[in-house]
Design a protein around this motif. Sequence first.
Motif, PDB file in Angstrom:
ATOM      1  N   HIS A   1       0.868  -1.187   0.000  1.00 15.49           N
ATOM      2  CA  HIS A   1       0.000   0.000   0.000  1.00 15.49           C
ATOM      3  C   HIS A   1       0.902   1.233   0.000  1.00 15.49           C
ATOM      4  CE1 HIS A   1       0.821   1.069   4.233  1.00 15.49           C
ATOM      5  NE2 HIS A   1       0.763  -0.241   4.499  1.00 15.49           N
ATOM      6  N   ASP A   2       0.270   2.408  -0.169  1.00 19.88           N
ATOM      7  CA  ASP A   2       1.053   3.653  -0.165  1.00 19.88           C
ATOM      8  C   ASP A   2       0.498   4.646   0.848  1.00 19.88           C
ATOM      9  OD1 ASP A   2      -1.297   4.210  -1.489  1.00 19.88           O
ATOM     10  OD2 ASP A   2      -0.364   5.320  -3.139  1.00 19.88           O
ATOM     11  N   CYS A   3      -0.042   4.135   1.956  1.00 25.66           N
ATOM     12  CA  CYS A   3      -0.556   5.016   3.011  1.00 25.66           C
ATOM     13  C   CYS A   3       0.596   5.719   3.719  1.00 25.66           C
ATOM     14  CB  CYS A   3      -1.350   4.210   4.042  1.00 25.66           C
ATOM     15  SG  CYS A   3      -2.844   3.456   3.402  1.00 25.66           S
TER      16      CYS A   3
ATOM     17  N   ASP B   1      -5.567   6.573   3.605  1.00 27.44           N
ATOM     18  CA  ASP B   1      -5.222   7.777   2.849  1.00 27.44           C
ATOM     19  C   ASP B   1      -4.339   7.465   1.635  1.00 27.44           C
ATOM     20  OD1 ASP B   1      -2.756   7.186   3.949  1.00 27.44           O
ATOM     21  OD2 ASP B   1      -2.659   8.936   5.258  1.00 27.44           O
ATOM     22  N   GLY B   2      -4.287   6.209   1.248  1.00 28.22           N
ATOM     23  CA  GLY B   2      -3.464   5.826   0.105  1.00 28.22           C
ATOM     24  C   GLY B   2      -4.283   5.719  -1.169  1.00 28.22           C
ATOM     25  N   SER B   3      -3.596   5.356  -2.264  1.00 33.52           N
ATOM     26  CA  SER B   3      -4.257   5.208  -3.561  1.00 33.52           C
ATOM     27  C   SER B   3      -4.411   3.743  -3.965  1.00 33.52           C
ATOM     28  CB  SER B   3      -3.466   5.955  -4.641  1.00 33.52           C
ATOM     29  OG  SER B   3      -2.155   5.398  -4.785  1.00 33.52           O
ATOM     30  N   PHE B   4      -3.737   2.820  -3.265  1.00 33.70           N
ATOM     31  CA  PHE B   4      -3.891   1.406  -3.606  1.00 33.70           C
ATOM     32  C   PHE B   4      -3.610   0.533  -2.391  1.00 33.70           C
ATOM     33  CE2 PHE B   4       0.654   1.985  -4.112  1.00 33.70           C
ATOM     34  CZ  PHE B   4       1.195   0.791  -3.655  1.00 33.70           C
TER      35      PHE B   4
ATOM     36  N   GLU C   1     -10.345  -2.188  -4.161  1.00 41.14           N
ATOM     37  CA  GLU C   1     -10.744  -0.817  -4.495  1.00 41.14           C
ATOM     38  C   GLU C   1     -11.566  -0.211  -3.359  1.00 41.14           C
ATOM     39  OE1 GLU C   1     -10.085   1.091  -7.159  1.00 41.14           O
ATOM     40  OE2 GLU C   1      -8.762  -0.424  -8.023  1.00 41.14           O
TER      41      GLU C   1
ATOM     42  N   GLN D   1     -11.330   1.388   2.598  1.00 46.93           N
ATOM     43  CA  GLN D   1     -11.403   2.029   3.900  1.00 46.93           C
ATOM     44  C   GLN D   1     -12.656   1.621   4.682  1.00 46.93           C
ATOM     45  OE1 GLN D   1     -11.218   3.683   1.031  1.00 46.93           O
ATOM     46  NE2 GLN D   1     -13.144   4.797   0.759  1.00 46.93           N
TER      47      GLN D   1
END
Length: 254
Positions: free
Chosen positions: A112-114, A142-145, A232, A235
């Motif tokens: 992930h990229d959080c 708060d990430g994109s993936f 997708e 959250q």
Amino acid sequence: MSGKSPSFLDRLVQSRMLARWTRAGRLVSALGRDELRQLREDARTLRRELDRVLCVTEARLALPPDGFDGIVRPLGCDWVWRPDLWRGPVMPAGIVGADSRSRIGEDVTLFHDCRESEITLRQIRAQDAAPFGLRLDVFRFDGSFLSLVLDLPEEGVAGLKRNHLIRLAMSVELERPIEIFCRLNVKHGPNTDQLVREMPLGGGTDFVEFDLAYTKMNEKRVEKIWVDLIFEGPQMNQIMLRDLTFARHPRADI
């Protein structure tokens, strides 16, 4: 292995090994740094082998007496696999605030990229065909993936042809509906081909199939295969992967 009782020599070797590690535990506080590093490496090597034995034995003991593993085998199937995380206990069994590239067991890695992780991974006991499962709790995101990566073993790579289909089956429970995409990656030489399918989540066990005829895979140079499970909008959700299996079979002749 036969059902015979261990021989006297086997019991003697086991007794001496246990005595060695018992003694090491008593003396560890008096060892120097070089000796500690070597002891740590020896202990980690032994633990990896013990964990592997425990994983297989727990998985077999958890199966019904007839040994049925619940994996659907299409016609002509030449390889099936349930990753270790769904077969037996793994280490670590859980990770709180999991960073990207966190591994749970030998086969599964989280990406992930959080900026700040509020993601928890935990192995659970299951009541389905698989004796264990994976619970993924995602709070603020708060990430994109967010993805789980599964590396297929060498047995799934050996003999792979472009006329093969790879079937990925999952039993999933969601706290709220989301989309899950499955991406198969085949590395052959300097190139990597990808096939993407959306998992049709209708309840029970769902599956997708990857048709390798749609790749430009060089059959003689296949090095590695892995699958990304991409979640997708994950959250504020609890994702239960109660079972996950792979099967490989040739395409039917037309």
